[in-house]
Design a protein around this motif. Structure first.
Motif, short mmCIF file in Angstrom:
data_model
loop_
_atom_site.label_atom_id
_atom_site.label_comp_id
_atom_site.label_asym_id
_atom_site.label_seq_id
_atom_site.Cartn_x
_atom_site.Cartn_y
_atom_site.Cartn_z
N ALA A 14 13.48 12.89 5.64
CA ALA A 14 12.38 13.02 6.59
C ALA A 14 11.39 11.88 6.45
N ILE A 15 11.21 11.37 5.24
CA ILE A 15 10.30 10.25 5.03
C ILE A 15 10.87 9.02 5.73
N ALA A 16 12.15 8.75 5.52
CA ALA A 16 12.79 7.59 6.15
C ALA A 16 12.72 7.68 7.67
N THR A 17 12.97 8.86 8.21
CA THR A 17 12.93 9.06 9.65
C THR A 17 11.52 8.82 10.19
N ALA A 18 10.53 9.37 9.51
CA ALA A 18 9.14 9.21 9.95
C ALA A 18 8.71 7.75 9.89
N VAL A 19 9.15 7.03 8.88
CA VAL A 19 8.79 5.61 8.76
C VAL A 19 9.35 4.83 9.94
N ARG A 20 10.59 5.13 10.30
CA ARG A 20 11.19 4.42 11.45
C ARG A 20 10.50 4.80 12.74
N GLU A 21 10.32 6.09 12.97
CA GLU A 21 9.81 6.56 14.25
C GLU A 21 8.29 6.38 14.41
N GLU A 22 7.53 6.67 13.36
CA GLU A 22 6.07 6.64 13.49
C GLU A 22 5.47 5.27 13.17
N LEU A 23 6.06 4.57 12.23
CA LEU A 23 5.50 3.28 11.83
C LEU A 23 6.27 2.10 12.38
N ILE A 25 9.12 0.74 11.40
CA ILE A 25 9.71 -0.13 10.39
C ILE A 25 11.22 -0.12 10.58
N ASP A 26 11.83 -1.29 10.48
CA ASP A 26 13.26 -1.37 10.77
C ASP A 26 14.11 -0.68 9.70
N ARG A 27 15.32 -0.36 10.09
CA ARG A 27 16.24 0.43 9.27
C ARG A 27 16.50 -0.20 7.89
N GLU A 28 16.63 -1.52 7.85
CA GLU A 28 16.92 -2.20 6.58
C GLU A 28 15.79 -1.99 5.56
N LEU A 29 14.55 -2.14 6.03
CA LEU A 29 13.42 -1.91 5.12
C LEU A 29 13.29 -0.45 4.74
N VAL A 30 13.62 0.42 5.67
CA VAL A 30 13.53 1.85 5.38
C VAL A 30 14.50 2.26 4.28
N THR A 31 15.61 1.56 4.15
CA THR A 31 16.56 1.91 3.09
C THR A 31 15.95 1.74 1.71
N THR A 43 5.36 5.23 0.34
CA THR A 43 5.55 5.42 1.78
C THR A 43 5.12 6.81 2.20
N ALA A 44 5.49 7.81 1.42
CA ALA A 44 5.07 9.19 1.73
C ALA A 44 3.55 9.31 1.72
N LEU A 45 2.91 8.65 0.77
CA LEU A 45 1.45 8.69 0.68
C LEU A 45 0.81 8.05 1.92
N VAL A 46 1.34 6.92 2.35
CA VAL A 46 0.82 6.25 3.55
C VAL A 46 1.01 7.12 4.78
N LEU A 47 2.18 7.76 4.90
CA LEU A 47 2.41 8.64 6.04
C LEU A 47 1.46 9.83 6.04
N CYS A 48 1.20 10.40 4.87
CA CYS A 48 0.25 11.52 4.78
C CYS A 48 -1.13 11.08 5.23
N PHE A 49 -1.58 9.93 4.74
CA PHE A 49 -2.88 9.40 5.13
C PHE A 49 -2.93 9.21 6.64
N ASP A 50 -1.87 8.63 7.18
CA ASP A 50 -1.81 8.34 8.61
C ASP A 50 -1.91 9.62 9.44
N ARG A 51 -1.31 10.69 8.96
CA ARG A 51 -1.33 11.95 9.70
C ARG A 51 -2.63 12.72 9.54
N ILE A 52 -3.28 12.58 8.40
CA ILE A 52 -4.46 13.39 8.09
C ILE A 52 -5.76 12.75 8.57
N VAL A 53 -5.89 11.44 8.41
CA VAL A 53 -7.16 10.76 8.70
C VAL A 53 -7.17 10.29 10.15
N ASN A 54 -8.16 10.76 10.89
CA ASN A 54 -8.28 10.39 12.30
C ASN A 54 -9.36 9.35 12.56
#
Length: 90
Positions: A14-23, A25-31, A43-54
């Motif tokens: 789910a982290i890899a999917t969110a990075v591709r779809e929300e941020l 980031i290309d598939r190679e970097l996501v690996t 990456t998970a921490l950045v995604l959490c921040f992105d979702r929580i902080v408006n």
């Protein structure tokens, strides 16, 4: 986050999917999120921040901080040469 950098039992797709779809980031970097636990956790921490902080100012300030951190990592890559996963993740 108290286990950041420890080996993953099973990478979180789910982290890899969110990075591709929300941020966008290309598939190679996501690996990297699957191969290097510290990159995955960061990456998970950045995604959490992105979702929580408006607040746009807070987001902008943290983005600038992340950019500065990245530049510092790149400038001092030799500091991390013994930490293979971190240096490859950077």
């Amino acid at each position: 986050m108290n286990t950041i950098g420890q080996r993953l039992q099973k990478p979180v797709g789910a982290i890899a999917t969110a990075v591709r779809e929300e941020l966008g980031i290309d598939r190679e970097l996501v690996t990297l999120t699957r191969r290097f636990p510290v990159v995955h956790d960061f990456t998970a921490l950045v995604l959490c921040f992105d979702r929580i902080v408006n607040d746009a100012d807070a987001r902008s300030e943290k983005a600038a901080g992340l950019h500065a951190l990245r530049e510092r990592f790149l400038e001092h890559a030799d500091y991390f040469r013994k930490q293979v996963e971190l240096s490859q993740g950077i």
